[in-house]
Design an enzyme around this catalytic site. Structure first.
Site, short mmCIF file in Angstrom:
data_model
loop_
_atom_site.label_atom_id
_atom_site.label_comp_id
_atom_site.label_asym_id
_atom_site.label_seq_id
_atom_site.Cartn_x
_atom_site.Cartn_y
_atom_site.Cartn_z
N HIS A 41 61.24 30.12 54.26
CA HIS A 41 60.16 30.18 53.26
C HIS A 41 60.78 30.56 51.91
CE1 HIS A 41 58.12 30.66 57.13
NE2 HIS A 41 57.00 30.30 56.56
N ASP A 168 60.52 34.56 56.13
CA ASP A 168 59.82 35.39 55.15
C ASP A 168 58.48 34.73 54.81
OD1 ASP A 168 59.13 37.13 53.11
OD2 ASP A 168 60.43 36.15 51.65
#
Length: 285
Positions: A41, A168
């Site tokens: 991410h 993340d």
């Protein structure tokens, strides 16, 4: 798809995540063989703390700005602050590095990085930031699906036996996100059992995370470590009171290395009632 990390760049959660990320990268590069990093991410990879989004929330004032004012002597914190200075030397006094930038900064010429971002606009910005970076492949795709597609890592004839997967997510689904993330970690371990995996997560009320912690302890990793930093008591479900990192297959004695770092961050960033901990859920025999 509605999340924009620019509103939160440089906050206390970013500080914890990026301090630990650099420490993991330094452990990887301590050995000469090449390594691979997957950032599931990646966001846009680089932020402006004087921009409209960051200025609207002001979260960096209680994160990177406060840490720079305190400047703890802890080596891992100093390593992180040096990386932020290097980013600003390249991109201006108000720049803040996202995890893709830090990976590119910390890893070597022989290493390879893949950064994923699902949001089209953010992915385009991310790709633009790293257009001239041969080590970095930017994928406009779902990061969880990339774990299945890109692991075990191989570039040309080179297979990478060592490396790191950083997960993340924005946690727009809140507690439901943990189930998705745990399934992705299980898939990743099945495909690349020797890899290191790091899952960042927010903490509002710590007791709500007990099912996650129990499930994480059952993942088929050789060792599982929790690092958590609460900047205030975790007594409100309405705000992020801290954050943590679930580390699978972390470096040897990483808990001992990080405990003084967590304490330094607690002192620098914490309000009354702040706390920090490093806890093994599973240790290698």
């Amino acid at each position: 798809m509605n999340y924009r990390h620019a509103f939160h760049a440089g906050n206390h959660a970013d500080v914890l995540k990026h301090v630990v990320l650099l420490a993991l990268c330094d452990a990887l590069t301590a050995k000469p063989s090449p390594c691979f990093a997957l950032d599931t991410h990646g966001g846009r990879g680089l932020y402006k703390l004087d921009g409209e989004a960051a200025s609207k929330t002001g979260e960096a004032q209680d994160g990177i700005a406060r840490l720079q004012a305190e400047a703890p002597r802890d080596p891992a914190v100093q390593r992180y602050l040096a990386a932020v200075r290097a980013c600003r030397a390249q991109h201006g006094a108000h720049a803040y590095p996202g995890s893709p930038w830090l990976l590119a900064h910390a890893l070597r010429e022989q290493d390879r990085i893949a950064a994923c971002e699902l949001h089209p606009e953010e992915a385009n910005v991310l790709r633009g930031h790293f257009a001239g970076e041969a080590r970095m492949a930017v994928h406009a795709r779902d990061g969880y699906a990339a774990i299945k597609a890109l692991l075990p890592p191989k570039y040309g004839a080179t297979k990478y036996g060592r490396g790191l997967v950083l997960i993340d997510p924005p946690f727009e689904a809140q507690l439901d996100e943990f189930e998705v993330a745990l399934a992705a970690l299980k898939e990743g371990l099945a495909r690349w059992p020797q890899g290191m995996f790091a899952l960042w997560y927010p903490i509002k009320q710590g007791r709500a995370l007990q099912p996650f912690r129990r499930a994480a302890a059952k993942l088929p990793a050789k060792s599982t470590l929790l690092l958590e930093l609460l900047v205030r008591p975790d007594d409100s479900p309405l705000r992020m009171n801290g954050s943590g990192l679930l580390l699978l297959n972390p470096p040897w004695q990483f808990d001992a290395a990080m405990r003084p770092t967590l304490d330094a961050l607690r002192r620098a960033l914490g309000e009354p009632g702040a706390s920090a901990r490093a806890e093994w859920l599973r240790q290698a025999e």
